[in-house]
Design a protein around this motif. Structure first.
Motif, short mmCIF file in Angstrom:
data_model
loop_
_atom_site.label_atom_id
_atom_site.label_comp_id
_atom_site.label_asym_id
_atom_site.label_seq_id
_atom_site.Cartn_x
_atom_site.Cartn_y
_atom_site.Cartn_z
N LEU A 54 0.84 -1.19 -0.04
CA LEU A 54 0.07 -0.04 -0.04
C LEU A 54 0.99 1.24 -0.01
CD1 LEU A 54 -2.91 -1.38 2.37
CD2 LEU A 54 -3.07 -0.77 -0.26
N LYS A 55 2.08 1.15 0.64
CA LYS A 55 2.86 2.42 0.50
C LYS A 55 3.28 2.47 -0.80
CE LYS A 55 5.40 2.13 4.81
NZ LYS A 55 6.54 1.63 5.68
N ASN A 56 3.66 1.49 -1.59
CA ASN A 56 4.07 1.86 -2.95
C ASN A 56 2.82 2.27 -3.68
OD1 ASN A 56 6.56 0.66 -2.63
ND2 ASN A 56 5.98 -1.58 -2.95
N LYS A 57 1.71 2.12 -3.33
CA LYS A 57 0.62 2.70 -4.11
C LYS A 57 0.17 4.06 -3.62
CE LYS A 57 -1.54 -1.96 -4.95
NZ LYS A 57 -2.35 -2.74 -4.71
N GLY A 58 0.96 4.71 -2.67
CA GLY A 58 0.63 6.03 -2.35
C GLY A 58 -0.03 6.28 -0.97
N ALA A 59 0.10 5.28 0.01
CA ALA A 59 -0.39 5.51 1.42
C ALA A 59 0.95 5.89 2.34
CB ALA A 59 -0.93 4.19 1.78
N ILE A 60 0.68 6.66 3.13
CA ILE A 60 1.56 6.93 4.12
C ILE A 60 1.09 6.83 5.28
CG2 ILE A 60 2.77 8.86 4.94
CD1 ILE A 60 2.75 10.77 2.63
N PHE A 61 1.72 6.01 6.07
CA PHE A 61 1.45 5.22 7.50
C PHE A 61 2.02 6.21 8.75
CE2 PHE A 61 0.69 1.88 4.80
CZ PHE A 61 -0.34 1.22 5.19
N VAL A 62 1.18 6.56 9.67
CA VAL A 62 1.41 7.41 10.74
C VAL A 62 0.95 6.59 11.76
CG1 VAL A 62 1.66 9.75 9.47
CG2 VAL A 62 -0.52 8.90 10.60
N GLU A 63 1.39 7.04 13.15
CA GLU A 63 0.80 6.53 14.51
C GLU A 63 -0.14 7.27 14.86
OE1 GLU A 63 0.93 3.36 15.99
OE2 GLU A 63 1.99 2.91 14.08
N GLU A 64 0.12 8.66 14.58
CA GLU A 64 -0.70 9.64 15.43
C GLU A 64 -1.28 10.90 14.45
OE1 GLU A 64 -2.26 9.18 18.16
OE2 GLU A 64 -0.94 7.74 18.76
N LEU A 65 -2.52 11.44 14.40
CA LEU A 65 -2.95 12.56 13.66
C LEU A 65 -1.92 13.59 13.41
CD1 LEU A 65 -6.74 12.36 14.22
CD2 LEU A 65 -5.47 11.13 12.36
N GLU A 66 -1.17 13.98 14.40
CA GLU A 66 -0.17 14.96 14.85
C GLU A 66 0.76 14.81 13.66
OE1 GLU A 66 -2.89 14.92 17.88
OE2 GLU A 66 -1.69 13.20 17.34
N GLU A 67 1.22 13.58 13.30
CA GLU A 67 2.21 13.47 12.46
C GLU A 67 1.91 13.84 10.78
OE1 GLU A 67 3.89 9.48 12.66
OE2 GLU A 67 2.91 9.45 14.71
N ILE A 68 0.74 14.23 10.60
CA ILE A 68 0.08 14.42 9.13
C ILE A 68 0.55 15.84 8.82
CG2 ILE A 68 -1.68 14.50 7.64
CD1 ILE A 68 -2.82 12.10 9.25
N GLU A 69 1.49 15.94 7.84
CA GLU A 69 1.69 17.21 7.59
C GLU A 69 0.70 17.90 6.72
OE1 GLU A 69 5.77 16.61 5.89
OE2 GLU A 69 6.54 16.07 7.83
N ASP A 70 0.15 17.39 5.58
CA ASP A 70 -0.93 17.85 4.76
C ASP A 70 -2.22 17.39 5.25
OD1 ASP A 70 -2.38 18.95 2.90
OD2 ASP A 70 -1.20 17.77 1.15
#
Length: 314
Positions: A54-70
């Motif tokens: 899924l990372k290769n298809k365009g998913a970015i995995f985070v543990e918490e919402l605070e890590e999401i930059e965009d």
């Protein structure tokens, strides 16, 4: 070794359950609909192969919402479920979110809420720090649900108040272990309220029954799955308890123990509910390179459960 004959008993059902299939489909459909990247809070399911794909298809995995930059990008919640606070935080961040919680986990969440509203104090039977347990406990106000992890804790459990008590369970536990914990609680608290319907999910139950069915015939038993996959780890335990003491988890970093295999005649194979079938096929192909292999698939029940992805992703 090539002329050494190896019989494989292939456990069925095994591998992906309906909740895992739905969660992966939600990520793939979200990428198709919103474009890449989409964020996923926590591993969508506990399997490295699936996560990497899924990372290769365009998913970015985070543990918490605070890590999401965009924060203009959508975020998906994993199949294990999340505490109530997480969707609220996403709304405060004005984020689009899609909940991939398995419907069977959501059922436990609703059950817990309804029991709490009806004035019960809750016990959750489960494993500390597992994301599903964090999600279920996070449905209720602090202090209104206690975790019991094993028989010992069930024997020592002291209710904090004089409320009526009830219990719910994590969906991926060992059916037999849970039964023993529940029996202790029922003996100690004869009026404890139990779930209307078994919380342990159909797929967990079926995979454990399938392993039990063949383990005693095997010299060696392999479960394909990740170390942090609760249901995969339980399958190894079930195989050991059901008569195959040489039972091992094969995960992404595992070396295949050919020296053990060459001393075996019959080996059993199953896979956890978050392990794709390609990993089972790859494992069998590795064995075929070294041994003469015959495969007998032993199916105890046909599964036809399907959980549909949310309509808004179509």
């Amino acid at each position: 070794m090539k002329n050494k004959h190896l019989k494989i008993l292939l456990s069925a059902p095994r591998g992906f359950c309906a909740g895992v299939e739905r969660a992966i489909e939600i990520v793939e459909k979200s990428i198709k609909k919103f474009g890449a990247p989409v964020y996923v809070r926590h591993e969508i399911v506990h399997n490295k192969y699936v996560v990497d794909d899924l990372k290769n298809k365009g998913a970015i995995f985070v543990e918490e919402l605070e890590e999401i930059e965009d924060r203009t990008r959508p975020v998906i919640f994993s199949a294990h479920g999340v505490p109530k606070k997480i969707p609220e935080d996403a709304k405060n961040y004005k984020m689009t979110y899609i909940d991939a919680t398995c419907p069977l986990v959501s059922k436990v969440h609703r059950e817990a809420e309804n029991l709490h509203k009806a004035g019960y104090h809750l016990i959750l039977i489960g494993h500390q720090n597992h994301p599903e347990v964090i999600g279920t406990m996070g449905q209720l106000p602090e202090g209104s649900i206690d975790l019991v992890q094993n028989e010992d804790e069930a024997k020592k459990y002291k209710p904090q108040n004089n409320k009526k008590i009830s219990y719910v369970t994590q969906t991926t536990l060992s059916v037999d272990d849970t039964k023993d914990i529940i029996q202790i609680l029922k003996d100690r608290f004869p009026n404890i309220k139990e779930p209307m319907k078994e919380d342990i999910c159909y797929a967990t139950t079926n995979r454990q029954l399938a392993v039990k069915n063949i383990a005693k015939k095997c010299d060696l038993f392999f479960v394909i799955g990740s170390r942090n996959s609760s249901n995969s780890v339980r399958l190894v335990e079930v195989a050991k308890k059901s008569g195959c003491s040489n039972s091992l988890l094969i995960h992404s970093q595992s070396e295949i123990p050919f020296d053990l295999i060459k001393d075996s005649n019959i080996i059993g194979i199953s896979s956890g509910a978050s392990a794709p079938e390609i990993l089972v096929n790859n494992f069998i192909n590795e064995l075929k390179n070294k041994f003469t292999v015959s495969i007998d698939e032993v199916e105890i029940i046909k599964e036809n459960v399907v959980f549909k992805a949310p309509k808004k992703l179509n």
